[in-house]
Design a protein around this motif. Structure first.
Motif, PDB file in Angstrom:
ATOM      1  N   LEU A  23       0.830  -1.206   0.000  1.00 18.29           N
ATOM      2  CA  LEU A  23       0.000   0.000   0.000  1.00 18.29           C
ATOM      3  C   LEU A  23       0.867   1.258   0.000  1.00 18.29           C
ATOM      4  N   ALA A  24       1.954   1.232   0.777  1.00 21.05           N
ATOM      5  CA  ALA A  24       2.835   2.402   0.856  1.00 21.05           C
ATOM      6  C   ALA A  24       3.471   2.704  -0.494  1.00 21.05           C
ATOM      7  N   VAL A  25       3.965   1.662  -1.180  1.00 21.81           N
ATOM      8  CA  VAL A  25       4.588   1.859  -2.495  1.00 21.81           C
ATOM      9  C   VAL A  25       3.539   2.291  -3.518  1.00 21.81           C
ATOM     10  N   HIS A  26       2.364   1.682  -3.458  1.00 19.30           N
ATOM     11  CA  HIS A  26       1.296   2.064  -4.385  1.00 19.30           C
ATOM     12  C   HIS A  26       0.918   3.533  -4.199  1.00 19.30           C
ATOM     13  N   GLU A 187       7.951   4.224   5.252  1.00 22.26           N
ATOM     14  CA  GLU A 187       7.643   5.460   4.537  1.00 22.26           C
ATOM     15  C   GLU A 187       8.731   6.516   4.707  1.00 22.26           C
ATOM     16  N   ALA A 188       8.973   7.258   3.647  1.00 23.23           N
ATOM     17  CA  ALA A 188       9.867   8.419   3.710  1.00 23.23           C
ATOM     18  C   ALA A 188       9.457   9.349   2.564  1.00 23.23           C
ATOM     19  N   VAL A 189       8.216   9.841   2.639  1.00 23.09           N
ATOM     20  CA  VAL A 189       7.629  10.578   1.521  1.00 23.09           C
ATOM     21  C   VAL A 189       8.496  11.756   1.103  1.00 23.09           C
ATOM     22  N   GLY A 190       8.886  12.578   2.070  1.00 19.89           N
ATOM     23  CA  GLY A 190       9.639  13.787   1.748  1.00 19.89           C
ATOM     24  C   GLY A 190      10.978  13.501   1.099  1.00 19.89           C
ATOM     25  N   VAL A 191      11.701  12.504   1.630  1.00 20.56           N
ATOM     26  CA  VAL A 191      13.010  12.168   1.069  1.00 20.56           C
ATOM     27  C   VAL A 191      12.858  11.591  -0.334  1.00 20.56           C
ATOM     28  N   ILE A 192      11.850  10.730  -0.528  1.00 23.26           N
ATOM     29  CA  ILE A 192      11.626  10.137  -1.854  1.00 23.26           C
ATOM     30  C   ILE A 192      11.315  11.215  -2.884  1.00 23.26           C
ATOM     31  N   LEU A 193      10.482  12.183  -2.511  1.00 23.77           N
ATOM     32  CA  LEU A 193      10.166  13.274  -3.439  1.00 23.77           C
ATOM     33  C   LEU A 193      11.379  14.166  -3.683  1.00 23.77           C
ATOM     34  N   ALA A 194      12.183  14.390  -2.638  1.00 27.86           N
ATOM     35  CA  ALA A 194      13.386  15.219  -2.795  1.00 27.86           C
ATOM     36  C   ALA A 194      14.392  14.543  -3.727  1.00 27.86           C
ATOM     37  N   ILE A 195      14.547  13.229  -3.604  1.00 28.75           N
ATOM     38  CA  ILE A 195      15.464  12.492  -4.481  1.00 28.75           C
ATOM     39  C   ILE A 195      14.953  12.535  -5.926  1.00 28.75           C
ATOM     40  N   GLU A 196      13.643  12.289  -6.087  1.00 30.90           N
ATOM     41  CA  GLU A 196      13.046  12.320  -7.430  1.00 30.90           C
ATOM     42  C   GLU A 196      13.242  13.682  -8.094  1.00 30.90           C
ATOM     43  N   ASN A 213      10.849   1.210  -7.137  1.00 35.05           N
ATOM     44  CA  ASN A 213      10.335  -0.155  -6.963  1.00 35.05           C
ATOM     45  C   ASN A 213      11.419  -1.107  -6.493  1.00 35.05           C
ATOM     46  N   ILE A 214      12.584  -1.020  -7.130  1.00 32.68           N
ATOM     47  CA  ILE A 214      13.683  -1.916  -6.752  1.00 32.68           C
ATOM     48  C   ILE A 214      14.117  -1.632  -5.315  1.00 32.68           C
ATOM     49  N   GLY A 215      14.316  -0.355  -5.012  1.00 32.35           N
ATOM     50  CA  GLY A 215      14.766   0.017  -3.668  1.00 32.35           C
ATOM     51  C   GLY A 215      13.771  -0.390  -2.599  1.00 32.35           C
ATOM     52  N   MET A 216      12.485  -0.095  -2.818  1.00 37.06           N
ATOM     53  CA  MET A 216      11.469  -0.414  -1.818  1.00 37.06           C
ATOM     54  C   MET A 216      11.271  -1.923  -1.669  1.00 37.06           C
ATOM     55  N   ILE A 218      13.642  -4.213  -2.043  1.00 41.64           N
ATOM     56  CA  ILE A 218      14.788  -4.674  -1.236  1.00 41.64           C
ATOM     57  C   ILE A 218      14.567  -4.331   0.229  1.00 41.64           C
ATOM     58  N   VAL A 219      14.172  -3.081   0.488  1.00 40.89           N
ATOM     59  CA  VAL A 219      13.962  -2.633   1.864  1.00 40.89           C
ATOM     60  C   VAL A 219      12.864  -3.454   2.543  1.00 40.89           C
ATOM     61  N   LEU A 220      11.748  -3.654   1.841  1.00 39.65           N
ATOM     62  CA  LEU A 220      10.634  -4.413   2.415  1.00 39.65           C
ATOM     63  C   LEU A 220      11.059  -5.844   2.724  1.00 39.65           C
ATOM     64  N   GLY A 221      11.810  -6.464   1.800  1.00 41.57           N
ATOM     65  CA  GLY A 221      12.295  -7.826   2.027  1.00 41.57           C
ATOM     66  C   GLY A 221      13.199  -7.916   3.247  1.00 41.57           C
ATOM     67  N   LEU A 222      14.127  -6.970   3.366  1.00 44.20           N
ATOM     68  CA  LEU A 222      15.034  -6.962   4.512  1.00 44.20           C
ATOM     69  C   LEU A 222      14.269  -6.735   5.814  1.00 44.20           C
ATOM     70  N   TYR A 223      13.282  -5.851   5.777  1.00 46.20           N
ATOM     71  CA  TYR A 223      12.508  -5.561   6.992  1.00 46.20           C
ATOM     72  C   TYR A 223      11.700  -6.775   7.445  1.00 46.20           C
ATOM     73  N   ILE A 224      11.110  -7.498   6.484  1.00 42.06           N
ATOM     74  CA  ILE A 224      10.335  -8.692   6.846  1.00 42.06           C
ATOM     75  C   ILE A 224      11.254  -9.761   7.428  1.00 42.06           C
ATOM     76  N   ILE A 225      12.417  -9.968   6.797  1.00 38.29           N
ATOM     77  CA  ILE A 225      13.384 -10.951   7.314  1.00 38.29           C
ATOM     78  C   ILE A 225      13.817 -10.585   8.721  1.00 38.29           C
ATOM     79  N   LEU A 226      14.196  -9.323   8.906  1.00 37.71           N
ATOM     80  CA  LEU A 226      14.684  -8.887  10.212  1.00 37.71           C
ATOM     81  C   LEU A 226      13.570  -8.917  11.253  1.00 37.71           C
ATOM     82  N   GLY A 227      12.360  -8.512  10.862  1.00 34.16           N
ATOM     83  CA  GLY A 227      11.249  -8.522  11.795  1.00 34.16           C
ATOM     84  C   GLY A 227      10.880  -9.928  12.228  1.00 34.16           C
ATOM     85  N   PHE A 228      10.768 -10.832  11.248  1.00 38.79           N
ATOM     86  CA  PHE A 228      10.360 -12.208  11.547  1.00 38.79           C
ATOM     87  C   PHE A 228      11.397 -12.919  12.422  1.00 38.79           C
TER      88      PHE A 228
END
Length: 390
Positions: A23-26, A187-196, A213-216, A218-228
């Protein structure tokens, strides 16, 4: 993330993190896509988040027109406050990491004293005013982060207890804290818009195989692994950052905590860039007639931001509760509600497709954001009040 999973359970945590991440990426895609559409209509090269929301409300359903006059400062205020809140959390994290090392080798000192020690380094990194100059520091931080991530996983997998000792599903009353924590992490709306905005080819940022898409992913995958696996290892004892759970007395763990403290110190400047850019460039610089003093005044504003983040961190030095509050309050609005409202407004004249499916989807996102934001903020504030009553 292990702390978030502790408030959801490993099954709920896995599934709901993936859903919130999607949802966040969408929402980021529909936000940037709507901003591009408004740029085409107005024939301008770029619009800020707040400018796009103002134009969107102006072109959207008639009942939005009453908020057009306050839309720009309202959106800017939320964006600046959110990234200010991130910086407050970072101050707590850096101080907590240093405290664990100092407690082990020297003496036990209150965390607020350690916050005082990091003020000068924060002033120095935050005095870098150009996002492009921060890019090499950010790349260096990413390298340190990957090294530290590997060490964290080493400690997590070193002595995993039986998974049966952990809960697959937690009580529903704990989910608001989970919601706020995961939103904060993703989420990092401001930073993502600033980079864009600062990219040479901004449109390549949002293509299906683009950087976002690629960055998010990777980040989501790492977060799920680390969280689980972090929750599997530490259970309900998982702290606001998993780096605080690894052994305090081992040299490798201490080096890792230093690495994460350094990466967070660098990230402080990146996140704070958004707050400083909004406050100074959009609102204050035009009020200073003497352009020769602009640099001095901007540095003073940045110094004030550092002092204020320090003050808030001193007031609420509980990392997990602080980040949940910031995530619930700000990101439900910035990351879910505003993008959905903007697409509703932008497509108001062109239509919402068969069975108005785009409108239904965006109304769902607004409802989800309102429910999660209100409940998450209320629960976070309640837990903060309860924690400091003890």
């Amino acid at each position: 993330m292990p702390s978030a999973f502790a408030n959801a359970g490993y099954v709920n945590g896995f599934v709901m993190t993936a859903i919130i991440g999607f949802l966040a990426v969408h929402c980021l895609h529909i936000l940037i896509g709507s901003m591009y559409e408004l740029c085409k209509r107005k024939r301008v090269p770029y619009l800020t988040f707040s400018e796009a929301m103002t134009l969107g409300f102006r072109e959207g359903p008639p009942f939005f027109k009453c908020i057009v006059p306050i839309a720009t400062p309202f959106v800017d205020g939320f964006l600046a406050f959110y990234h200010f809140g991130i910086c407050c959390v970072y101050v707590v994290f850096i101080a907590e990491s240093i405290k664990q090392i100092v407690d082990e080798h020297l003496a036990v000192i209150d965390i607020r004293i350690h916050m005082c020690f990091v003020l000068v380094p924060l002033f120095l990194i935050f005095s870098i005013r150009n996002l492009q100059l921060l890019a090499p520091f950010s790349s260096f931080a990413n390298i340190l982060l990957l090294v530290g991530f590997g060490v964290i996983l080493y400690y997590i997998f070193d002595d995993l207890p039986p998974l049966s000792e952990r809960k697959p599903v937690e009580a529903i009353s704990k989910l608001p804290i989970f919601f706020g924590t995961v939103l904060f992490a993703l989420e990092a709306v401001g930073v993502i818009l600033a980079i864009e905005e600062n990219m040479a080819t901004p449109k390549s940022y949002v293509t299906p195989c683009g950087i976002m898409n690629i960055g998010m992913t990777i980040v989501l995958g790492l977060y799920i692994i680390l969280g689980f696996f972090g929750y599997w290892r530490y259970g309900d004892g998982a702290l606001g950052s998993v780096t605080l759970n690894i052994p305090q007395e081992e040299i490798l763990a201490q080096v890792t905590k230093i690495l994460f403290a350094v990466t967070t110190w660098i990230s402080y400047a990146l996140q704070g860039y958004v707050t400083a850019d909004i406050i100074w460039n959009k609102y204050l610089s035009k009020r200073v007639s003497d352009t020769s003093k602009h640099t001095l005044y901007e540095l003073l504003i940045r110094a004030l931001i550092v002092v204020l983040t320090f003050g808030c961190a001193v007031a609420i030095p509980d990392l997990s509760l602080f980040l949940s509050l910031v995530g619930s309050f700000c990101l439900s609005i910035l990351g879910l509600i505003f993008p959905a409202l903007l697409q509703i407004c932008v497509q108001y004249r062109t239509g919402y497709g068969p069975w108005k499916i785009t409108l239904m989807k965006n109304l769902f996102l607004v409802a989800f954001g309102v429910l999660g934001g209100v409940v998450g903020t209320y629960v976070s504030i309640t837990e903060i009040v309860d924690a400091y009553k003890k």
